[in-house]
Enzyme design. Structure first.
Site, PDB file in Angstrom:
ATOM      1  CG  HIS A 150      -3.429  -5.370   3.001  1.00 45.39           C
ATOM      2  ND1 HIS A 150      -2.715  -5.428   4.175  1.00 45.39           N
ATOM      3  CD2 HIS A 150      -2.553  -5.721   2.015  1.00 45.39           C
ATOM      4  CE1 HIS A 150      -1.475  -5.810   3.931  1.00 45.39           C
ATOM      5  NE2 HIS A 150      -1.354  -5.988   2.617  1.00 45.39           N
ATOM      6  CB  SER A 151      -1.393  -2.035   1.492  1.00 50.29           C
ATOM      7  OG  SER A 151      -0.242  -1.357   1.064  1.00 50.29           O
ATOM      8  CG  MET A 152      -3.872   2.662  -2.046  1.00 50.18           C
ATOM      9  SD  MET A 152      -3.914   2.538  -3.855  1.00 50.18           S
ATOM     10  CE  MET A 152      -5.273   1.373  -4.084  1.00 50.18           C
TER      11      MET A 152
END
Length: 247
Positions: A93-95
């Site tokens: 998720h995300s980074m």
């Protein structure tokens, strides 16, 4: 790679030793392995979920940070290379999505991932000019609250929030200074998840993940912001379970 190395990097909150597939989950900037505990609990015993714990937080808080995603990917890959007992999928998720992609790239020549799930993150080939990691503490605190990925009670605790700032700043630096190196696309299927009001990942930027694999690509757009996957956890689990059953 020793047992201690594996235990340091990986957390199994609901071990499933007899599961036919392993799902490795990678947290967002400022996040920790425990973010994925609900996923592990929900998918066990059909899927063996392990979450990556980055250095510099929680029980690894005394270890040096890693502020380069390519280096972090190499370290995670070295740990996973010791686990060759079953097929492996990745979920970031995300980074963590960018990191999962880089780990998948390293896995590709010898033991490719069977699926890559990415959430709340633009494709590696899509660049933004971001410099939040260079802003002052107050700006970074405001960013953390705006993203709302932290427990609401903790968001109101100024002291705890400021204690978390070094972790968040390091991870933002890693994510914002990341550069994609063009190369051969992955061979595995890719499933992308995004909230329709995510300030960090616009839908067209997420659609660009299709360029990064020669395998099937699917995208799910749900209502919400950067942590829409939490608000739509039932749907996310349904997508993951269906995709892994095909794998």
């Amino acid at each position: 790679m020793t047992t201690n190395d594996t235990e340091s990097w990986l957390r199994a909150y609901a071990p499933a030793p007899d599961a036919p597939i392993r799902l490795v989950c990678l947290p967002h900037a400022g996040g920790s392995a425990s973010f994925w505990r609900p996923v592990a609990t929900a998918l066990s015993p059909k899927v063996d979920v392990v979450a990556v714990q980055y250095p510099g937080r929680q029980d690894r808080r005394h270890e040096p940070f890693v502020d380069d995603l390519h280096e972090l990917a190499r370290r995670v890959h070295d740990v996973l290379a010791a686990l060759e007992d079953r097929p492996t999928a990745l979920f970031g998720h995300s980074m963590g999505a960018t990191l999962a992609f880089e780990v998948a790239q390293l896995m590709e020549p010898h033991r490719p991932a069977v699926h890559l799930f990415v959430s709340g993150r633009r494709a590696p080939s899509v660049q933004r000019d971001e410099s939040m990691h260079l802003r002052d503490d107050d700006a970074l605190l405001a960013e953390m609250r705006a993203m709302d990925g932290t427990d609401s009670a903790l968001l109101q605790d100024e002291e705890i929030m400021r204690m978390a700032l070094p972790v968040v700043r390091n991870d933002y630096r890693a994510a914002e200074t990341y550069t994609w190196t063009p190369g051969e696309p992955l061979s595995c299927p890719v499933t992308a998840l995004v909230g329709d009001d995510d300030p960090k990942a616009a839908v067209p930027e997420v659609e660009a993940w299709a360029r990064h694999s020669s395998g099937p690509f699917a995208m799910e757009v749900v209502s919400g912001g950067h942590f829409a996957l939490v608000d739509h956890s039932d749907r996310v689990l349904e997508l993951v379970t269906g995709a892994l059953e095909q794998s």
